[in-house]
Write an enzyme that holds these catalytic residues in place. Structure first.
Site, short mmCIF file in Angstrom:
data_model
loop_
_atom_site.label_atom_id
_atom_site.label_comp_id
_atom_site.label_asym_id
_atom_site.label_seq_id
_atom_site.Cartn_x
_atom_site.Cartn_y
_atom_site.Cartn_z
N TYR A 108 -24.66 26.83 105.79
CA TYR A 108 -23.64 27.16 104.79
C TYR A 108 -22.78 28.33 105.30
O TYR A 108 -21.54 28.27 105.27
CB TYR A 108 -24.33 27.51 103.47
CG TYR A 108 -23.39 27.80 102.33
CD1 TYR A 108 -22.75 26.77 101.63
CD2 TYR A 108 -23.11 29.12 101.92
CE1 TYR A 108 -21.88 27.04 100.58
CE2 TYR A 108 -22.26 29.39 100.88
CZ TYR A 108 -21.64 28.35 100.21
OH TYR A 108 -20.78 28.62 99.17
N LYS A 112 -18.68 28.39 106.25
CA LYS A 112 -17.71 29.29 105.60
C LYS A 112 -17.07 30.23 106.63
O LYS A 112 -15.89 30.59 106.51
CB LYS A 112 -18.39 30.09 104.48
CG LYS A 112 -18.87 29.21 103.31
CD LYS A 112 -17.74 28.41 102.66
CE LYS A 112 -18.20 27.64 101.44
NZ LYS A 112 -17.15 26.87 100.79
N THR A 143 -23.26 27.57 89.24
CA THR A 143 -22.82 26.17 89.41
C THR A 143 -23.95 25.35 90.02
O THR A 143 -24.96 25.89 90.46
CB THR A 143 -21.61 26.10 90.37
OG1 THR A 143 -22.05 26.58 91.65
CG2 THR A 143 -20.44 26.91 89.89
N1 LIG Z 1 -21.00 29.18 92.99
C1 LIG Z 1 -20.91 30.26 93.75
O1 LIG Z 1 -21.53 31.30 93.49
C2 LIG Z 1 -20.05 30.22 94.97
C3 LIG Z 1 -19.96 31.39 95.77
C4 LIG Z 1 -19.15 31.36 96.89
C5 LIG Z 1 -18.42 30.23 97.20
N2 LIG Z 1 -18.53 29.11 96.43
C6 LIG Z 1 -17.75 27.94 96.81
O2 LIG Z 1 -17.04 27.47 95.69
C7 LIG Z 1 -16.71 26.08 95.90
C8 LIG Z 1 -17.03 25.30 94.65
O3 LIG Z 1 -18.43 25.25 94.52
P1 LIG Z 1 -19.18 25.46 93.13
O4 LIG Z 1 -19.99 26.67 93.24
O5 LIG Z 1 -18.21 25.30 92.01
O6 LIG Z 1 -20.23 24.25 93.18
P2 LIG Z 1 -20.23 22.82 92.48
O7 LIG Z 1 -20.14 22.95 91.02
O8 LIG Z 1 -21.40 22.11 93.07
O9 LIG Z 1 -18.87 22.21 93.00
C9 LIG Z 1 -18.74 21.65 94.26
C10 LIG Z 1 -17.75 20.53 94.14
O10 LIG Z 1 -17.58 19.93 95.43
C11 LIG Z 1 -17.60 18.53 95.22
N3 LIG Z 1 -18.05 17.83 96.42
C12 LIG Z 1 -19.16 18.07 97.17
N4 LIG Z 1 -19.26 17.15 98.15
C13 LIG Z 1 -18.19 16.33 98.01
C14 LIG Z 1 -17.76 15.19 98.72
N5 LIG Z 1 -18.43 14.69 99.77
N6 LIG Z 1 -16.64 14.57 98.31
C15 LIG Z 1 -15.95 15.03 97.24
N7 LIG Z 1 -16.32 16.11 96.52
C16 LIG Z 1 -17.43 16.75 96.91
C17 LIG Z 1 -18.60 18.32 94.11
O11 LIG Z 1 -18.42 17.04 93.54
P3 LIG Z 1 -19.61 16.38 92.69
O12 LIG Z 1 -19.75 17.19 91.45
O13 LIG Z 1 -19.12 15.00 92.48
O14 LIG Z 1 -20.84 16.49 93.54
C18 LIG Z 1 -18.23 19.44 93.17
O15 LIG Z 1 -17.14 19.07 92.35
C19 LIG Z 1 -17.51 25.63 97.12
O16 LIG Z 1 -16.66 25.60 98.25
C20 LIG Z 1 -18.55 26.73 97.27
O17 LIG Z 1 -19.03 26.85 98.59
C21 LIG Z 1 -19.32 29.09 95.32
#
Ligand SMILES: NC(=O)c1ccc[n+]([C@@H]2O[C@H](COP(=O)([O-])OP(=O)(O)OC[C@H]3O[C@@H](n4cnc5c(N)ncnc54)[C@H](OP(=O)(O)O)[C@@H]3O)[C@@H](O)[C@H]2O)c1
Length: 217
Positions: A108, A112, A143
């Protein structure tokens, strides 16, 4: 509202949505590369790529490059790459696919780090155009991804959207490019992400990984 759907692990589906977007729109104002995964086990996609690296980095690289012509038609277009504070100050260019010593966290963080390296080089390439490109850490947000990686904690979704919205539309950063935002403020990312040689080698290696599919890049 107009929507396109794709499995962002699939080069074929990426091509299809890009074509669809070109058919439906004559310009693009904002591209937010937000989709991301965390995989505790090493999984290989149909395209032969390690999945975390593919979805979190290669897909934004591809989508962005393929959509650049449409972004160039926007008045003042923005690309926003959703990175993470979980990035690393080490980057092994000889093991992009994490064949050695795979852990979910290392993969991961590597994906990034790659996304930030890409953001900074793209900002250089787009200097003197109408397009800015920045990256960000959205906060620690409760999430699906966070729960699968680090357990259930973190802030509400609405808080996670704030820095994305800021990077996408805040007028005060209209001409700002090549930055890493946390809590709506530009902050330094890890030192290695500013290394121009690593940025350029990564770009070249990424092109090589995908060139069979995307001769136009
Ligand atoms: N949550 C945190 O604390 C945090 C911190 C730093 C960075 N981030 C970043 O924020 C971004 C959003 O993540 P999140 O935390 O909101 O998690 P999340 O709710 O799991 O969202 C991730 C999204 O990516 C989509 N996705 C994953 N694989 C995919 C694929 N092969 N094709 C199309 N869509 C795909 C998922 O779709 P499905 O729902 O259909 O699986 C989901 O909508 C990510 O880049 C993550 O690395 C999050």
């Amino acid at each position: 509202m107009s929507t396109v759907y794709a499995d962002l692990r699939s080069f074929t589906e990426i091509k299809e949505i890009v074509n669809d977007v070109y058919d439906r729109f004559d310009r693009l104002d904002v591209l937010i590369n937000n989709a991301g995964v965390y995989r505790s086990e090493r999984i290989i996609t149909q395209e032969g790529l390690e999945e975390t690296f593919a979805v979190n980095y290669v897909t934004p690289f591809l989508l962005t490059n393929l959509l650049l012509d449409l972004l160039k038609k926007g008045k003042s277009a923005r690309i926003v790459n959703v990175a993470s504070r979980v990035h690393s100050n080490r980057f092994d260019l000889d093991d992009l696919q994490m064949e050695n010593g795979y852990t979910g966290v290392k993969a991961y963080a590597k994906s990034k780090t790659a996304l930030i390296l890409f953001t900074y080089l793209l900002a250089d390439k787009l200097k003197n155009t109408n397009i800015s490109v920045n990256c960000l850490h959205p906060g620690v947000i409760n999430t699906k991804l966070l729960r699968s990686a680090f357990g259930s904690h973190g802030a509400l979704l609405i808080d996670g959207a704030k820095t994305l919205i800021f990077a996408a539309i805040a007028p005060e950063i209209e001409n700002i490019s090549g930055k890493y935002f946390v809590n709506n403020r530009s902050q330094p990312s890890k030192t290695i992400t500013y290394n121009k040689d690593i940025q350029k080698i990564l770009w070249k290696k990424t092109e090589e990984l995908i060139k069979k599919e995307f001769t136009e890049l």
